[in-house]
Structures are given as structure tokens and as C-alpha cells.
Design a protein around this motif. Structure first.
Motif, PDB file in Angstrom:
ATOM      1  N   THR A  36      10.467  15.839  -8.223  1.00 56.74           N
ATOM      2  CA  THR A  36       9.420  14.980  -9.205  1.00 56.74           C
ATOM      3  C   THR A  36       9.204  15.736 -10.599  1.00 56.74           C
ATOM      4  O   THR A  36       9.349  14.857 -11.487  1.00 56.74           O
ATOM      5  CB  THR A  36       8.237  14.606  -8.456  1.00 56.74           C
ATOM      6  OG1 THR A  36       7.652  15.542  -7.918  1.00 56.74           O
ATOM      7  CG2 THR A  36       8.832  13.792  -7.241  1.00 56.74           C
ATOM      8  N   THR A  65       0.623  14.347  -5.465  1.00 61.00           N
ATOM      9  CA  THR A  65       1.381  13.438  -4.456  1.00 61.00           C
ATOM     10  C   THR A  65       0.441  13.635  -3.079  1.00 61.00           C
ATOM     11  O   THR A  65      -0.467  14.579  -3.161  1.00 61.00           O
ATOM     12  CB  THR A  65       2.642  14.008  -4.219  1.00 61.00           C
ATOM     13  OG1 THR A  65       2.753  15.055  -3.677  1.00 61.00           O
ATOM     14  CG2 THR A  65       3.641  13.605  -5.312  1.00 61.00           C
ATOM     15  N   ASN A  66       0.675  12.690  -2.171  1.00 58.27           N
ATOM     16  CA  ASN A  66      -0.290  12.653  -1.077  1.00 58.27           C
ATOM     17  C   ASN A  66       0.386  13.491   0.136  1.00 58.27           C
ATOM     18  O   ASN A  66       0.725  12.965   1.150  1.00 58.27           O
ATOM     19  CB  ASN A  66      -0.410  11.213  -0.719  1.00 58.27           C
ATOM     20  CG  ASN A  66      -1.602  11.023   0.499  1.00 58.27           C
ATOM     21  OD1 ASN A  66      -2.640  11.817   0.339  1.00 58.27           O
ATOM     22  ND2 ASN A  66      -1.710   9.990   1.054  1.00 58.27           N
ATOM     23  N   GLY A  91       3.351  18.633  -8.329  1.00 60.22           N
ATOM     24  CA  GLY A  91       4.460  17.457  -7.726  1.00 60.22           C
ATOM     25  C   GLY A  91       5.453  18.294  -7.144  1.00 60.22           C
ATOM     26  O   GLY A  91       5.087  19.480  -6.490  1.00 60.22           O
ATOM     27  N   THR A 148       0.622  19.957  -2.180  1.00 61.04           N
ATOM     28  CA  THR A 148       0.254  19.614  -3.640  1.00 61.04           C
ATOM     29  C   THR A 148      -1.387  19.430  -3.702  1.00 61.04           C
ATOM     30  O   THR A 148      -1.836  19.908  -4.789  1.00 61.04           O
ATOM     31  CB  THR A 148       1.007  18.294  -4.092  1.00 61.04           C
ATOM     32  OG1 THR A 148       0.738  17.362  -3.248  1.00 61.04           O
ATOM     33  CG2 THR A 148       2.545  18.388  -4.178  1.00 61.04           C
ATOM     34  N   TYR A 207      -1.152  10.044  -6.850  1.00 64.07           N
ATOM     35  CA  TYR A 207      -0.239   9.382  -7.693  1.00 64.07           C
ATOM     36  C   TYR A 207       1.236   9.044  -6.718  1.00 64.07           C
ATOM     37  O   TYR A 207       1.554   9.920  -5.805  1.00 64.07           O
ATOM     38  CB  TYR A 207       0.189   9.971  -8.925  1.00 64.07           C
ATOM     39  CG  TYR A 207       1.075  11.064  -8.789  1.00 64.07           C
ATOM     40  CD1 TYR A 207       2.535  10.968  -8.966  1.00 64.07           C
ATOM     41  CD2 TYR A 207       0.581  12.411  -8.810  1.00 64.07           C
ATOM     42  CE1 TYR A 207       3.317  11.882  -8.918  1.00 64.07           C
ATOM     43  CE2 TYR A 207       1.463  13.469  -8.860  1.00 64.07           C
ATOM     44  CZ  TYR A 207       2.832  13.337  -9.018  1.00 64.07           C
ATOM     45  OH  TYR A 207       3.704  14.305  -8.934  1.00 64.07           O
ATOM     46  N   ASP A 208       1.718   8.126  -7.160  1.00 71.78           N
ATOM     47  CA  ASP A 208       2.770   7.795  -6.206  1.00 71.78           C
ATOM     48  C   ASP A 208       4.193   8.154  -6.996  1.00 71.78           C
ATOM     49  O   ASP A 208       4.407   7.780  -7.954  1.00 71.78           O
ATOM     50  CB  ASP A 208       2.922   6.007  -6.225  1.00 71.78           C
ATOM     51  CG  ASP A 208       3.945   5.417  -5.313  1.00 71.78           C
ATOM     52  OD1 ASP A 208       4.745   6.230  -4.885  1.00 71.78           O
ATOM     53  OD2 ASP A 208       3.973   4.197  -5.198  1.00 71.78           O
ATOM     54  N   ALA A 209       4.761   8.943  -6.228  1.00 70.71           N
ATOM     55  CA  ALA A 209       5.750   9.662  -6.863  1.00 70.71           C
ATOM     56  C   ALA A 209       7.116   8.608  -6.780  1.00 70.71           C
ATOM     57  O   ALA A 209       8.129   9.190  -7.322  1.00 70.71           O
ATOM     58  CB  ALA A 209       6.269  11.028  -6.045  1.00 70.71           C
TER      59      ALA A 209
END
Length: 157
Positions: A115, A65-66, A111, A70, A88-90
Motif C-alpha cells: 500500500t 491501517t487497522n 502502511g 501498523t 484509514y481504509d487501505a
């Protein structure tokens, strides 16, 4: 004859349905306090230990994730295998799980405590939990005859 050659070429050029060798799901390592914190010294040690643990699986794609924690968890592994960490978009875990199933090789995903269990469930239909103070669980998903198998390991020493 031309029809047979055309059909043969079409069949040979069809994509082979592939599944990844492994999908490895982890929660980020121990973090500092604050908004978008970095890893603690213990978290950095865990990230390095995790990277060593993953090398035999020959990972070829890394996702996080951003968030600093992470991305930092996967940074030692990214350096070791000379690749980058994709974001990636959680908020779209259903779509991301579908995307993961289409990858090849070994995919590693970092994550969060909320998530990672959702991704495990989407990929294996098994419920798992990660407590707020747990950072050691490593979920390895493999597919045998398109059926998911789940192995749970620990990144503790």
C-alpha cells in the motif's frame, strides 16, 4: 457600499487552499508471524527510532491501517506527541491520497509493502518499491508551489 463590504467579507472568509508541510509514508516495522501479528523486538526498536526521527518534523496527525503492526509502529510517536492514531481504509487509497493532500502540518502514515508504494505514486507520480524484507524506507513528500517533492530516508541506525 454594502455590496462591497459583503464581497470583502466573502473573500476574506473563503478557505485558503492548504497543503501539508510533509506527508511521511512508511511501511510497518518488523513483524512476528501469524494473523495480525505484533512487532518483533527489532520492530519495536525501529518504531522507537522512527518516532525520534519524526519529532523534528512536528507531526500533528497519524494514520495506520487497522492492523496491530501498523498501529504499533506509530504507537511510540503517538505517545511522544500525545495524540492518537487514526485508522484509514487501505481499500480506498485514491480517496485517502486526496484527503491527505488537504491536511495541514505533518501527517505520518504507516502502511504495508503493497500500500505504501501506491500512496507514494498517488501523491508524487513516482514509482517506488518495498521488498518483503525491507522495513527501513521513509518517504517524505513535500509540496513546493503545489508540486510534489519526494525524499527517501532510512530509519536504520
Amino acid at each position: 457600499m454594502r455590496t462591497l463590504i459583503f464581497i470583502a467579507l466573502c473573500v476574506l472568509s473563503m478557505p485558503v487552499l492548504a497543503t501539508p508541510d510533509n506527508i511521511v509514508l512508511i511501511r510497518h516495522a518488523e513483524k512476528q508471524k501469524g494473523i495480525d501479528p505484533s512487532l518483533t523486538a527489532k520492530g519495536i526498536e525501529r518504531a522507537e527510532r522512527f518516532a525520534q526521527m519524526m519529532l523534528p518534523l512536528e507531526p500533528n496527525k497519524l494514520y495506520a491501517t487497522n492492523y496491530n503492526r501498523t498501529k504499533a509502529t506509530l504507537a511510540p510517536l503517538a505517545d511522544m506527541i500525545d495524540t492518537h492514531v487514526s485508522i484509514y481504509d487501505a481499500r480506498n487509497l485514491d480517496g485517502f491520497a486526496r484527503e491527505l493532500k488537504q491536511k495541514t502540518g505533518t501527517v505520518v502514515v504507516a502502511g504495508h509493502s503493497n500500500t505504501t508504494p501506491v500512496l507514494v505514486k498517488l501523491l508524487t507520480n513516482r514509482d517506488v518499491e518495498i521488498d518483503e524484507d525491507e522495513f527501513h524506507k521513509v518517504y517524505i513528500v513535500t509540496f513546493v508551489d503545489d508540486e510534489p517533492r519526494l525524499e527517501i530516508k532510512s530509519s536504520d541506525k
